[in-house]
Write a protein that holds these residues in place. Structure first.
Motif, PDB file in Angstrom:
ATOM      1  N   MET A  42       1.052  -1.536  -0.048  1.00  0.00           N
ATOM      2  CA  MET A  42      -0.064  -0.133  -0.404  1.00  0.00           C
ATOM      3  C   MET A  42       0.680   1.856   0.167  1.00  0.00           C
ATOM      4  O   MET A  42       1.811   1.323   0.851  1.00  0.00           O
ATOM      5  N   SER A  43       0.579   2.151  -1.064  1.00  0.00           N
ATOM      6  CA  SER A  43       1.957   3.489  -1.106  1.00  0.00           C
ATOM      7  C   SER A  43       1.281   4.601  -0.031  1.00  0.00           C
ATOM      8  O   SER A  43      -0.396   4.405  -0.188  1.00  0.00           O
ATOM      9  N   VAL A  44       1.790   5.578  -0.518  1.00  0.00           N
ATOM     10  CA  VAL A  44       2.159   6.315   1.620  1.00  0.00           C
ATOM     11  C   VAL A  44       1.368   7.215   0.518  1.00  0.00           C
ATOM     12  O   VAL A  44       1.269   8.048  -0.645  1.00  0.00           O
ATOM     13  N   PRO A  45      -0.045   8.109   1.106  1.00  0.00           N
ATOM     14  CA  PRO A  45      -0.100   8.924   0.525  1.00  0.00           C
ATOM     15  C   PRO A  45       0.383  10.154   0.452  1.00  0.00           C
ATOM     16  O   PRO A  45       1.575  10.564   1.136  1.00  0.00           O
ATOM     17  N   LEU A  46       0.953  10.865  -1.049  1.00  0.00           N
ATOM     18  CA  LEU A  46       1.314  12.369  -0.859  1.00  0.00           C
ATOM     19  C   LEU A  46       1.551  13.361   0.081  1.00  0.00           C
ATOM     20  O   LEU A  46       2.184  13.646  -0.201  1.00  0.00           O
ATOM     21  N   TYR A  47       0.304  13.839   0.612  1.00  0.00           N
ATOM     22  CA  TYR A  47       0.392  14.461   1.426  1.00  0.00           C
ATOM     23  C   TYR A  47       0.661  14.033   2.855  1.00  0.00           C
ATOM     24  O   TYR A  47       1.761  14.572   3.381  1.00  0.00           O
ATOM     25  N   GLN A  48       0.792  12.831   3.069  1.00  0.00           N
ATOM     26  CA  GLN A  48       1.596  12.142   4.073  1.00  0.00           C
ATOM     27  C   GLN A  48       3.352  11.798   3.870  1.00  0.00           C
ATOM     28  O   GLN A  48       4.005  12.692   4.675  1.00  0.00           O
ATOM     29  N   ALA A  49       3.695  11.785   2.548  1.00  0.00           N
ATOM     30  CA  ALA A  49       4.825  11.791   2.199  1.00  0.00           C
ATOM     31  C   ALA A  49       5.082  13.616   1.874  1.00  0.00           C
ATOM     32  O   ALA A  49       6.895  13.465   2.817  1.00  0.00           O
ATOM     33  N   LYS A  50       4.098  14.361   1.940  1.00  0.00           N
ATOM     34  CA  LYS A  50       5.055  15.339   2.014  1.00  0.00           C
ATOM     35  C   LYS A  50       5.091  15.752   3.430  1.00  0.00           C
ATOM     36  O   LYS A  50       6.671  16.958   3.557  1.00  0.00           O
ATOM     37  N   ALA A  51       4.125  15.605   4.403  1.00  0.00           N
ATOM     38  CA  ALA A  51       4.961  16.051   5.381  1.00  0.00           C
ATOM     39  C   ALA A  51       5.556  15.108   6.288  1.00  0.00           C
ATOM     40  O   ALA A  51       6.613  16.510   7.311  1.00  0.00           O
ATOM     41  N   GLU A  52       6.404  14.511   5.826  1.00  0.00           N
ATOM     42  CA  GLU A  52       7.599  14.252   6.451  1.00  0.00           C
ATOM     43  C   GLU A  52       8.814  13.983   5.037  1.00  0.00           C
ATOM     44  O   GLU A  52       9.352  14.779   6.064  1.00  0.00           O
ATOM     45  N   MET A  53       8.316  14.852   4.648  1.00  0.00           N
ATOM     46  CA  MET A  53       9.976  16.014   4.104  1.00  0.00           C
ATOM     47  C   MET A  53      10.182  16.433   5.015  1.00  0.00           C
ATOM     48  O   MET A  53      10.986  17.347   5.295  1.00  0.00           O
ATOM     49  N   PHE A  54       8.880  17.968   5.425  1.00  0.00           N
ATOM     50  CA  PHE A  54       8.958  19.097   6.159  1.00  0.00           C
ATOM     51  C   PHE A  54       9.072  18.353   7.544  1.00  0.00           C
ATOM     52  O   PHE A  54      10.253  19.204   8.214  1.00  0.00           O
ATOM     53  N   ARG A  55       8.881  17.251   7.950  1.00  0.00           N
ATOM     54  CA  ARG A  55       9.560  17.284   9.133  1.00  0.00           C
ATOM     55  C   ARG A  55      10.765  17.001   8.848  1.00  0.00           C
ATOM     56  O   ARG A  55      11.671  17.371  10.629  1.00  0.00           O
ATOM     57  N   THR A  56      11.200  16.649   7.904  1.00  0.00           N
ATOM     58  CA  THR A  56      12.637  15.944   7.592  1.00  0.00           C
ATOM     59  C   THR A  56      14.112  17.816   8.119  1.00  0.00           C
ATOM     60  O   THR A  56      14.004  17.564   8.971  1.00  0.00           O
ATOM     61  N   LEU A  57      13.149  18.688   6.946  1.00  0.00           N
ATOM     62  CA  LEU A  57      13.486  19.758   7.941  1.00  0.00           C
ATOM     63  C   LEU A  57      13.212  20.565   8.329  1.00  0.00           C
ATOM     64  O   LEU A  57      13.715  22.088   8.980  1.00  0.00           O
ATOM     65  N   GLY A  58      12.900  19.799   9.794  1.00  0.00           N
ATOM     66  CA  GLY A  58      12.112  20.922  11.111  1.00  0.00           C
ATOM     67  C   GLY A  58      13.195  20.529  11.755  1.00  0.00           C
ATOM     68  O   GLY A  58      12.915  21.038  13.508  1.00  0.00           O
ATOM     69  N   HIS A  59      14.400  20.838  11.351  1.00  0.00           N
ATOM     70  CA  HIS A  59      15.598  20.677  12.273  1.00  0.00           C
ATOM     71  C   HIS A  59      16.461  21.344  12.346  1.00  0.00           C
ATOM     72  O   HIS A  59      17.013  21.974  10.939  1.00  0.00           O
TER      73      HIS A  59
END
Length: 112
Positions: free
Chosen positions: A1-18
């Motif tokens: 099952m693939s991850v929804p695009l909005y979830q993938a975007k949220a993960e990318m922005f969490r990565t940038l959150g440091h």
């Protein structure tokens, strides 16, 4: 099952959150750098930088490669620099709006 695009975007922005990760990305905009150069520019322990680089690498935001004995890091795509520039523009707009509101509040405050 693939991850929804909005979830993938949220993960990318969490990565940038440091802050250390953002600083690494800012430094890498000029081109690939070895870890020692990143350490000289960022005031963190080597182990902390290593952890942050691992997060950036794991999410595909940066790549690493060997140049002789040096481990080099680079942005995975120029789009990362574009994203940082967009963030800077957004931040500038938000802060400018706040300054404008503050000036307006001061101009319209009753005299004490």
């Amino acid at each position: 099952m693939s991850v929804p695009l909005y979830q993938a975007k949220a993960e990318m922005f969490r990565t940038l959150g440091h802050p250390v990760r953002i600083r690494v990305l800012e430094l890498l905009q000029a081109g690939p750098l070895p870890v020692r150069d990143l350490l000289s520019e960022i005031d963190v322990e080597p182990s902390n930088l290593s952890q942050q680089l691992a997060v950036l690498r794991r999410t595909g935001v940066v790549t690493s490669f060997r140049d002789g004995a040096l481990v080099m890091y680079a942005l995975s795509t120029p789009d990362v620099a574009d994203l940082l520039a967009a963030g800077r523009r957004i931040l500038g707009s938000v802060l400018a709006d706040r300054d404008g509101l503050l000036a307006e509040l001061k101009a319209h405050s009753p005299a004490e």
